[in-house]
Each structure stands twice: as structure tokens, then as C-alpha cells.
Scaffold this active site. Structure first.
Site, short mmCIF file in Angstrom:
data_model
loop_
_atom_site.label_atom_id
_atom_site.label_comp_id
_atom_site.label_asym_id
_atom_site.label_seq_id
_atom_site.Cartn_x
_atom_site.Cartn_y
_atom_site.Cartn_z
N HIS A 110 11.01 -20.94 -14.10
CA HIS A 110 12.45 -20.96 -13.83
C HIS A 110 12.77 -21.09 -12.35
O HIS A 110 13.25 -20.14 -11.71
CB HIS A 110 13.09 -19.69 -14.38
CG HIS A 110 13.23 -19.65 -15.86
ND1 HIS A 110 14.19 -20.36 -16.54
CD2 HIS A 110 12.50 -19.01 -16.79
CE1 HIS A 110 14.07 -20.14 -17.84
NE2 HIS A 110 13.04 -19.32 -18.02
N CYS A 120 11.82 -23.99 -20.36
CA CYS A 120 11.41 -22.74 -21.00
C CYS A 120 11.41 -22.81 -22.53
O CYS A 120 10.61 -23.50 -23.13
CB CYS A 120 12.26 -21.57 -20.48
SG CYS A 120 11.50 -19.95 -20.80
N ARG A 145 19.90 -6.60 -19.27
CA ARG A 145 20.46 -7.11 -20.52
C ARG A 145 19.58 -6.73 -21.70
O ARG A 145 20.07 -6.25 -22.73
CB ARG A 145 20.61 -8.63 -20.44
CG ARG A 145 21.18 -9.30 -21.69
CD ARG A 145 20.89 -10.78 -21.70
NE ARG A 145 19.46 -11.06 -21.83
CZ ARG A 145 18.89 -12.23 -21.55
NH1 ARG A 145 19.61 -13.22 -21.08
NH2 ARG A 145 17.59 -12.40 -21.71
N SER A 164 10.21 -16.01 -17.75
CA SER A 164 10.95 -15.07 -18.58
C SER A 164 10.94 -15.58 -20.01
O SER A 164 11.83 -16.32 -20.43
CB SER A 164 12.40 -14.94 -18.06
OG SER A 164 13.15 -14.06 -18.85
N GLU A 209 15.23 -22.51 -11.18
CA GLU A 209 16.69 -22.44 -11.03
C GLU A 209 17.19 -21.01 -10.85
O GLU A 209 18.36 -20.80 -10.48
CB GLU A 209 17.38 -23.09 -12.24
CG GLU A 209 17.48 -22.25 -13.49
CD GLU A 209 16.21 -22.21 -14.34
OE1 GLU A 209 16.28 -21.70 -15.47
OE2 GLU A 209 15.17 -22.71 -13.86
N LYS A 259 7.41 -9.41 -23.45
CA LYS A 259 7.98 -10.54 -22.74
C LYS A 259 7.21 -10.79 -21.43
O LYS A 259 6.91 -9.85 -20.69
CB LYS A 259 9.45 -10.26 -22.42
CG LYS A 259 10.21 -11.43 -21.82
CD LYS A 259 11.67 -11.02 -21.61
CE LYS A 259 12.53 -12.18 -21.20
NZ LYS A 259 13.94 -11.77 -21.01
#
Length: 261
Positions: free
Chosen positions: A199, A117, A213, A157, A201, A138
Site C-alpha cells: 500500500h 491488495c 477500526r 494490510s 498510497e 492479519k
């Protein structure tokens, strides 16, 4: 607690963890490495010019080694995670000089790297001069991707977007996985280095946690695509997660196999 597998002939792989939540990130990456056909000797690394605020000092001192010249020289390969720095200018990132030194040293030694990323964007910019455009919103969600092996759903992300024309102009870089919405997602280099902007993971709820967040940090985030706010699509998201996790395990195993061959 970090995990590692040991074997006399196991490749020595570093995990340079730039994410705030160290333990969660370690576990996510270990879950991609562990199920593969190869055992590895995994070493957790940190930058000396960066002190994380969200990880206890005693934990870092116990499990993490500084990414020094001698440590990096001993590695057969290195994974560099992403970081939540997409809204910052590169000039404002105080550890960029150290990260650049790490990238340059590994390139000189022809050590295969798995960039994730934000780190992938930065590495392609530093190594090839490919411009990173900061998107106004985003890119967050689960998007369809296309490859020679078939299609899959994969989370993204990030704020950064690479210049596609510049990326395609470098013949030593190959786009292995692409998305109409998210853009080029997996780029490989002839020396075995991977640049992965998605991503695999991530856990099923990671995008939602990141949304909360960002909301708590006053960033006014948009809801992740294909992740319902009330998790009413939990069954579908679980299936997506199984799909992208299997992809992550396979792509990690491919990268490690290239190192061991």
C-alpha cells in the site's frame, strides 16, 4: 472532493473504489497519480450491485459513475482498489459476480489494470486459479522489500496470501518486488497489468487507523509491525512514508507510461 487532470491527449483512467472511506481513498490515489510526468483524465467508478454505507448517496451520485460496459470500454486503464473483505469467503461477497465481469471484460479488451491488495488477490485467483490462503492473523505493518532496483519499506494490510508455487508457475507473471515477511508484493503481466499487494498510497497513520477500526469491530487485531502504539517512532515512520510514497509515484508513473506509449 475528487480531483482530476484534463488534457486532450491524456489517457482516460478509471478508479474503481471499493474502500469504505471513498474520499480518503480518492485522495491517497490521486497523490500517487498527480506528481507523475503524465496528466490523466481520472474518472471515479462504482459497482452497481454495491451500495457503500460510509459515503453519502448525494456524493456518490455527484462524483461516481457506474462501471457499466460502455464506461469500461472507453477507458485506457483502470485502477481497482483493495477492500476490507479479507476475512470473508469469496462466495459470500455479493458483488463478486459484477467484479468478475469487470475483470473479464478488461482482460478481453487487453486493457491494463492496476489491482491493489484484495483486488489483486481476487484477480489472480479468478484469472489464473491461484489459491488464496486466509492467514489466521492479519498481515499488518511496514516490511522490508527487495527488488532489482534496491530495497524499500512498504506497508501491508491484508489476510490473504497467494500460493507462491502456483504464482511462479505462470510464465506471463513476473514478481518484481518481494519480501521475506510479506511475500510477493508487485507482480506484473506482459499486457501492462500490475498486481500490487502493498500500500504505497497509505498515509503515515493509515495502518494505525485500520488497527483502531478493527479493534472497534471486535476483531482483536495485532499491532502493526514497525508502527509503535504511541507513535514514539514517528520520525522513522515519516521517513518510511516518504520512501513508500516515492515508490508509489514511480510505479504508478511506470504503469501510466506503459499505457501512453
Amino acid at each position: 472532493m475528487p480531483h482530476s487532470t484534463e488534457h486532450n491527449a491524456a489517457p482516460r483512467i478509471g478508479l474503481l473504489n471499493l474502500m469504505p472511506n471513498k474520499e480518503e481513498t480518492e485522495q491517497q490515489w490521486f497523490e500517487l497519480i498527480a506528481p507523475g510526468a503524465l496528466q490523466v483524465n481520472l474518472q471515479l467508478l462504482k459497482l452497481t450491485s454495491y451500495t457503500p454505507k460510509n459515503t453519502p448517496t448525494d456524493y456518490l451520485e455527484r462524483y461516481y459513475f457506474p462501471a457499466t460496459f460502455s464506461t469500461l470500454e472507453s477507458l485506457d486503464g483502470l485502477i481497482i482498489t483493495g477492500a476490507p473483505l479479507g476475512q470473508k469467503n469469496l462466495a459470500d461477497i455479493h458483488y463478486l459476480a459484477e467484479l468478475k465481469s469487470v475483470i473479464e471484460l478488461l482482460a478481453q479488451r487487453n486493457t491494463p489494470v492496476f489491482y491493489s491488495c484484495w483486488a489483486a488477490n481476487v484477480a489472480l485467483h479468478l484469472q489464473y486459479g491461484i489459491e488464496i490462503t486466509r492467514m489466521p492473523r492479519k498481515l499488518s505493518g511496514v516490511f522490508e522489500h527487495h527488488s532489482a532496483a534496491g530495497n524499500l519499506m512498504l506497508p501491508h494490510s491484508r489476510y490473504g496470501q497467494l500460493n507462491l508455487l502456483a504464482l511462479r508457475s505462470h510464465i506471463e507473471l513476473k514478481i518484481e518486488l518481494d519480501s521475506a515477511q510479506a511475500g510477493p508484493t508487485l507482480i506484473t503481466q506482459r499486457n501492462g497489468t500490475y498486481y500490487l499487494l502493498g500500500h504505497p498510497e497509505y498515509s503515515a497513520d493509515t495502518l494505525w487507523k485500520e488497527y483502531l477500526r478493527d479493534q472497534n469491530n471486535g476483531l482483536n487485531p495485532v499491532l502493526p509491525v514497525n508502527v509503535e502504539a504511541d507513535f514514539s517512532n514517528a520520525a522513522q515512520l515519516t521517513e518510511f512514508t516518504r520512501e513508500w510514497r516515492q515508490f508509489g509515484i514511480q510505479i504508478m508513473n511506470n504503469w501510466l507510461s506503459g499505457i501512453s506509449s
